[in-house]
Design an enzyme around this catalytic site. Sequence first.
Site, PDB file in Angstrom:
ATOM      1  N   GLY A 208     -15.181  72.680 -67.690  1.00 41.33           N
ATOM      2  CA  GLY A 208     -14.431  73.416 -68.708  1.00 41.33           C
ATOM      3  C   GLY A 208     -13.078  73.837 -68.151  1.00 41.33           C
TER       4      GLY A 208
ATOM      5  N   GLU B 103      -8.295  50.894 -73.988  1.00 37.90           N
ATOM      6  CA  GLU B 103      -8.999  51.801 -73.068  1.00 37.90           C
ATOM      7  C   GLU B 103      -9.821  51.065 -72.023  1.00 37.90           C
ATOM      8  OE1 GLU B 103     -11.842  54.474 -74.781  1.00 37.90           O
ATOM      9  OE2 GLU B 103     -12.316  53.106 -76.388  1.00 37.90           O
TER      10      GLU B 103
ATOM     11  N   HIS C 118       8.305  46.902 -90.952  1.00 35.67           N
ATOM     12  CA  HIS C 118       9.128  48.126 -90.994  1.00 35.67           C
ATOM     13  C   HIS C 118       9.476  48.599 -89.592  1.00 35.67           C
ATOM     14  CE1 HIS C 118       8.660  48.520 -95.309  1.00 35.67           C
ATOM     15  NE2 HIS C 118       7.377  48.204 -95.156  1.00 35.67           N
TER      16      HIS C 118
ATOM     17  N   LYS D  90     -10.041  49.989 -78.422  1.00 38.88           N
ATOM     18  CA  LYS D  90     -10.991  49.347 -77.501  1.00 38.88           C
ATOM     19  C   LYS D  90     -10.237  48.547 -76.436  1.00 38.88           C
ATOM     20  CE  LYS D  90     -14.063  51.217 -78.010  1.00 38.88           C
ATOM     21  NZ  LYS D  90     -13.704  52.223 -78.946  1.00 38.88           N
TER      22      LYS D  90
ATOM     23  N   GLU E 203      -9.096  50.814 -84.390  1.00 37.92           N
ATOM     24  CA  GLU E 203     -10.225  50.893 -83.457  1.00 37.92           C
ATOM     25  C   GLU E 203     -10.226  49.700 -82.505  1.00 37.92           C
ATOM     26  OE1 GLU E 203     -12.102  53.052 -82.458  1.00 37.92           O
ATOM     27  OE2 GLU E 203     -13.683  51.951 -81.430  1.00 37.92           O
TER      28      GLU E 203
ATOM     29  N   CYS F 208     -16.324  66.818 -66.679  1.00 40.34           N
ATOM     30  CA  CYS F 208     -17.109  67.068 -65.459  1.00 40.34           C
ATOM     31  C   CYS F 208     -18.608  66.974 -65.754  1.00 40.34           C
ATOM     32  CB  CYS F 208     -16.796  68.460 -64.923  1.00 40.34           C
ATOM     33  SG  CYS F 208     -15.055  68.710 -64.619  1.00 40.34           S
TER      34      CYS F 208
HETATM   35  C1  AGP Z   1     -13.805  56.052 -77.798  1.00 41.08           C
HETATM   36  O1  AGP Z   1     -13.912  54.728 -77.273  1.00 41.08           O
HETATM   37  C2  AGP Z   1     -13.196  57.001 -76.827  1.00 41.08           C
HETATM   38  N1  AGP Z   1     -13.995  57.050 -75.658  1.00 41.08           N
HETATM   39  C3  AGP Z   1     -12.833  58.347 -77.412  1.00 41.08           C
HETATM   40  O2  AGP Z   1     -11.742  58.119 -78.277  1.00 41.08           O
HETATM   41  C4  AGP Z   1     -13.914  59.111 -78.220  1.00 41.08           C
HETATM   42  O3  AGP Z   1     -14.173  58.429 -79.429  1.00 41.08           O
HETATM   43  C5  AGP Z   1     -13.350  60.493 -78.572  1.00 41.08           C
HETATM   44  O4  AGP Z   1     -13.130  61.185 -77.371  1.00 41.08           O
HETATM   45  C6  AGP Z   1     -14.284  61.315 -79.481  1.00 41.08           C
HETATM   46  O5  AGP Z   1     -15.494  61.517 -78.831  1.00 41.08           O
HETATM   47  P1  AGP Z   1     -16.736  62.057 -79.696  1.00 41.08           P
HETATM   48  O6  AGP Z   1     -17.051  61.004 -80.715  1.00 41.08           O
HETATM   49  O7  AGP Z   1     -17.834  62.254 -78.702  1.00 41.08           O
HETATM   50  O8  AGP Z   1     -16.311  63.347 -80.359  1.00 41.08           O
END
Ligand code: AGP
Length: 613
Positions: free
Chosen positions: A107, A494, A510, A491, A487, A2
């Site tokens: 929160g 997401e 495997h 990418k 990674e 939020c």
């Molecule tokens: C990364 O592309 C994502 N948006 C997400 O995995 C992010 O890396 C993760 O939430 C950790 O965030 P932070 O590095 O701000 O702790």
Amino acid sequence: MCGIIGYVGAQPATPILLGGLRRLEYRGYDSAGLALQEAGGPLVALRSVGKVARLAEKVKQELTAERQATATVGIAHTRWATHGAPTEANAHPHFSADRKLCLVHNGIIENYRAIRARLEAKGHVFTSETDTEALARLIGEHYQGDLRKAVGQALAQVEGAYGIAVMATAQPGVLVVARKGSPLVLGLGEGETLVASDASALIAHTQRVIYLDDGDIATVTANTVDIRDRHDVLREREVAELGLDLGAVEKGGYEHFMLKEIFEQAESVGNALRGRLDTEHGTAVLAGMGTSPRDLAELQRIVLVGCGTSLHAGQVGEFAFEDLADLNAEVQQAAEFRYRNPLVGSHDLVLAISQSGETADTLAAVREAKEKGALVLGLVNVVGSTIARETGRGVFIHAGPEISVASTKAFTGQVAVLLLMALRLGRGRRLSLERGRVLAAELARLPELIAQVLAQNDAIAAVAGRMAAAEHAFFLGRGPMHPVALEGALKLKEISYVHAEGYHAAEMKHGPIALLTPGTPVVVLANRSPQLDKVWSNAEECKARGARIIAVVTAGSAADTIADDRIVIPECDPLVATIPAAIALQLLAYHVARLRGCPIDQPRNLAKSVTVE
Ligand code: AGP
């Protein structure tokens, strides 16, 4: 997560609140709302599902121009749903029973069900499914004219995380704000005060900010700030200078923030390295580590904790610390770390990796590691963030604001600093001057190496065009390129919603190879490395089952007969090559997502900073 923006001053609040919400859109959300306070009048609230633009439209339709001009106090919110669907009824702000006060919240109130039951037993009729409404009503129960007192009494009964801004009809020109686990920053203007969940919403108004600490309750007016800590003691919090300009949070002519941030990486990685490379002595200078050479030399183990992309950066770091510093290194998912009663102690370094510095699981891991007596450092991007402040020391990556939900420049900044740390630790242990100098020189080349990859944007876009229709994809790597494969898959997942899996190249046979069908794209990190032959063998196994092989190869490497498409990265040390390779995969994912018509900067269901567990 939020977003919160609040304003008290002499200007009409509505445009400031809407402008602040637009700056916070990148955090990801599904509904929005605002409330205005007019001296002597009732609190007026408007809420809408969907984008801030829809809320702005509703304001135009339902608030008279006069009301918009006269209301100079207000709070606003973008909601990323945790309790209750994204509906108008669940959107913030939420009100007390008598509607004489309202609040916005970031929160989770973990014991909200018990609070709600108690209030319903007293006759409260809830109008939403949210935990936030329970808090608003609870504050209302305690309110007898002193808003700060009522907020304090209510929060004393609350378990969980909150960042809140509250205002009451009977206290015109006053906002009460409080935080525990969810960030809040005050902006000090000329005759006006703002509050926001992150500083990007304040840049247009002021550079002077105060980062609240957990437990703080602040009462703010246009010209005053009164901060009490968790013991109700008046505290003077440091006023910091943001040092950011609007350009840092604007697109700068790029179609998406993500593309801008990908193209910033020659500069941002350069910033991460600036002043920290000692090529003559083959080491790194990292004052923020705050530990003596003796302490570092006595370290027995390093535990890297993080989530998502930051976890992947840590996995690259694990290879670097073992290879360069002869140090036992392990990576742990931050959420797992805190619940496994971690075996860490005074001879261990726990390194918390986080772009936002607000990720709840990583913050919890920091607190657990401190409890266990470990040396705790932060590897963070956002200055003033909770993790940066609670670790008390560490190294900032200086990547600048990362607006796109998908992390790009933060990842490469994290990896660059991890390599610096490994170099620094290594030279205090067994790493030779000669090898240190070679690695330092390689690191110094990174901005140029990155520029070479960015120059291939069009070629990578063409490769993306040949895989954009696929619904499944694999990313394979070995050694430090294994986390880069993870990674790259993240990418693609997401931002393009393609189901992508990252695997160690040896793992395919495997089991996962069963998923291959003719034409499945398999991206293989086939840069020059000790395991290159094995990587090609794994690629061959996939090719034999009809996969389309997209190989990331080192410039000048022997032509292969396997790859259907090639992305070329410059020749460099295999650990350093993780950064150019990651950037190549960022561009690949970006162009696939663009070709698939995805929103890219604000992917569905995602938030930029996950400040809930
Ligand atoms: C990364 O592309 C994502 N948006 C997400 O995995 C992010 O890396 C993760 O939430 C950790 O965030 P932070 O590095 O701000 O702790």
